[in-house]
Design a protein around this motif. Structure first.
Motif, PDB file in Angstrom:
ATOM      1  N   ASP A  87       0.847  -1.192   0.000  1.00  8.31           N
ATOM      2  CA  ASP A  87       0.000   0.000   0.000  1.00  8.31           C
ATOM      3  C   ASP A  87       0.884   1.243   0.000  1.00  8.31           C
ATOM      4  O   ASP A  87       2.111   1.154   0.013  1.00  8.31           O
ATOM      5  CB  ASP A  87      -0.962   0.009   1.198  1.00  8.31           C
ATOM      6  CG  ASP A  87      -0.215   0.001   2.538  1.00  8.31           C
ATOM      7  OD1 ASP A  87       1.011   0.249   2.551  1.00  8.31           O
ATOM      8  OD2 ASP A  87      -0.848  -0.264   3.574  1.00  8.31           O
ATOM      9  N   GLN A  88       0.241   2.402  -0.022  1.00 11.02           N
ATOM     10  CA  GLN A  88       0.965   3.659  -0.033  1.00 11.02           C
ATOM     11  C   GLN A  88       0.389   4.579   1.039  1.00 11.02           C
ATOM     12  O   GLN A  88      -0.810   4.821   1.081  1.00 11.02           O
ATOM     13  CB  GLN A  88       0.845   4.358  -1.406  1.00 11.02           C
ATOM     14  CG  GLN A  88       1.374   3.559  -2.566  1.00 11.02           C
ATOM     15  CD  GLN A  88       2.881   3.411  -2.533  1.00 11.02           C
ATOM     16  OE1 GLN A  88       3.576   4.203  -1.907  1.00 11.02           O
ATOM     17  NE2 GLN A  88       3.395   2.396  -3.210  1.00 11.02           N
ATOM     18  N   LEU A  89       1.254   5.091   1.909  1.00 11.62           N
ATOM     19  CA  LEU A  89       0.859   6.149   2.828  1.00 11.62           C
ATOM     20  C   LEU A  89       1.252   7.473   2.202  1.00 11.62           C
ATOM     21  O   LEU A  89       2.374   7.635   1.715  1.00 11.62           O
ATOM     22  CB  LEU A  89       1.563   5.991   4.175  1.00 11.62           C
ATOM     23  CG  LEU A  89       1.196   4.782   5.039  1.00 11.62           C
ATOM     24  CD1 LEU A  89       2.010   4.807   6.332  1.00 11.62           C
ATOM     25  CD2 LEU A  89      -0.287   4.758   5.348  1.00 11.62           C
ATOM     26  N   SER A  90       0.341   8.424   2.209  1.00 10.10           N
ATOM     27  CA  SER A  90       0.680   9.742   1.696  1.00 10.10           C
ATOM     28  C   SER A  90       1.723  10.389   2.594  1.00 10.10           C
ATOM     29  O   SER A  90       1.893  10.000   3.762  1.00 10.10           O
ATOM     30  CB  SER A  90      -0.562  10.632   1.635  1.00 10.10           C
ATOM     31  OG  SER A  90      -0.991  10.971   2.946  1.00 10.10           O
ATOM     32  N   VAL A  91       2.419  11.383   2.066  1.00  7.97           N
ATOM     33  CA  VAL A  91       3.397  12.100   2.876  1.00  7.97           C
ATOM     34  C   VAL A  91       2.709  12.730   4.078  1.00  7.97           C
ATOM     35  O   VAL A  91       3.227  12.696   5.206  1.00  7.97           O
ATOM     36  CB  VAL A  91       4.118  13.174   2.027  1.00  7.97           C
ATOM     37  CG1 VAL A  91       5.074  13.984   2.895  1.00  7.97           C
ATOM     38  CG2 VAL A  91       4.866  12.533   0.875  1.00  7.97           C
TER      39      VAL A  91
END
Length: 436
Positions: A389-393
């Motif tokens: 998955d990707q966590l936003s900055v």
């Protein structure tokens, strides 16, 4: 017919629009579109590293990384480098314990070339017997060069001592013995078994179009990275058991002007939710010139030029280490001071000022590190390959901000009191650190 699945993951105020597509064969494509940039970095991440090799194949992932640039059915080794360099770009690769990454950084208008070259390299490498022999010599020289640099070697020695019989203990480049014995057919079989769609992620960051990138990737990688029946490959030994923690001392005698020391223990696994607090703790302990270790050992005592702490997270475990390089006659005192600092933080935690400073170091390093497309590509690739998955900055910054004094204190009390491993390189006898 199975269709590709696409979704937008984030529209980050501190970055661009992140989108993800899974192609029918299982290949994942992740992009971050940042129209204000005039460059882009394209990377191919393969979920295979040194920990995934059988003992007799130790070094195969790194060997393969070298070989893939030696030529394909359409391009010679010279063509691969010359075509990218002719447009002012650069291409490179590196191998880690759990993955291998191949990348090219180019102007935005040359993204099609970058994708085509990387796809060609990853799917149609010749792996000729002649190239295998040439690169074998190169890699043996690389291993020798690394072993001649005790400042690098000490970290491999530490990992080997800490992880014992676990695959994470192995050197990424392998050993001279295993590299000398690797055969072309073994490497080719490893290549075909591991470089498959479900085990790969293609990432592009910069002034790129997600739809266009997906189309280019689909075309470039379609020929030979589709898993049979689309079944995800079970490539990693999930049953590998991390050896129990135990204290140990390893001394490598060298006729050198400087001593190198690493003192550490098991850290946190990659998916441990406390990892953000652990990053803050690491910054406070040894993340910069204001850190406890730097101040105590270098600024106050003047005993070392270089001193820092570091950590690494893996699927089922991690590591934490304190490194110092010093004059041999100062090694025992440096070790004593390092232990004092760790004991103090384990017992008393940290203060509010240190917490604010530690958070600021982590947040600033994250944001400043994303000012080029290569760093953004790497963040996306690791997120997709290692976490799925990707966590936003913004979300990462929020999690760092939410770290409390109690969380850091609890982690320090748990991790910094674990049994420790010490590795030392310098003009010492095996018994010089017995009982320390």
């Amino acid at each position: 017919m199975t269709r590709a699945h696409t979704r937008t993951l984030t529209a980050d105020p501190l970055g661009g629009t992140v989108s993800r597509t899974v192609l029918p064969g299982g290949l994942r494509v992740v992009t971050e579109s940042i129209p204000a940039m005039r460059s882009a970095t394209v990377g191919v991440w393969v979920g295979t590293g040194s920990r995934d090799e059988a003992p007799e194949l130790s070094g195969a992932s790194h060997f393969l990384e070298h070989l893939l640039f030696k030529g394909t059915g359409r391009r010679s080794a010279m063509d691969i480098s010359a075509q990218i360099e002719a447009v002012g770009g650069e291409t490179n690769a590196y191998t880690a314990k759990e993955y291998t990454c191949y990348f090219a950084r180019v102007l935005d208008e040359d993204v099609p070339l970058a994708v085509d070259v990387l796809a060609d390299v990853l799917t149609d490498s010749r792996l000729s017997p002649e190239d295998v022999e040439t690169e074998r010599g190169v890699i043996l020289e690389e291993i020798a060069m690394q072993r001649d640099d005790p400042g690098d070697e000490i970290h491999d020695l530490f990992a080997a001592a800490l992880f014992g019989s676990h695959p994470l203990a192995r050197d990424i480049a392998g050993t001279p013995e295993t590299v000398a014995e690797l055969e072309r057919d073994e490497i080719h079989r490893f290549y075909r078994e591991r470089y498959v769609a479900s085990n790969m992620v293609v990432v592009a960051a910069g002034n790129v179009s997600h739809a266009e990138t997906v189309s280019m990737v689909d075309k470039g990688f379609a020929s030979s990275v589709t898993d049979p029946a689309g079944v995800p490959a079970a490539l990693r030994d999930s049953n590998a058991v991390v050896p129990p923690s135990g204290s140990s001392v390893t001394v490598v005698g060298r006729d050198s002007e400087q001593a190198h020391l690493v003192l550490g223990c098991h850290g946190l696994a990659r998916r441990d939710e406390r990892r953000f607090a652990f990053e803050v703790l690491g910054a406070i302990l040894g993340g910069g010139m204001s850190s406890r270790l730097f101040q105590r050992i270098r600024e106050e005592a003047g005993l070392a030029y270089s001193v820092f702490s570091y950590s690494a997270e893996f699927a089922e475990t991690g590591l934490f280490g304190v490194y110092a390089g010093c004059a041999p006659e100062n090694a025992h005192r440096v070790l004593e001071l390092a232990r004092e600092v760790l004991a103090e933080v384990a017992r008393d935690g940290v203060d509010a000022e240190e917490l604010v400073r530690g958070k600021g170091m982590i947040k600033g390093g994250l944001v400043l590190g994303l000012e080029d497309t290569g760093s953004r590509m790497s963040r996306l690739g690791r997120g997709e390959l290692l976490f799925g998955d990707q966590l936003s900055v913004d979300e990462v910054l929020r999690r760092i901000d939410s770290v409390t004094l109690d969380q850091v204190a609890d982690l320090a009390a748990e991790v910094l009191t674990r049994p420790r491993v010490l590795t030392v390189s310098g003009p010492f006898a095996d018994t010089d650190f017995t009982g320390t």
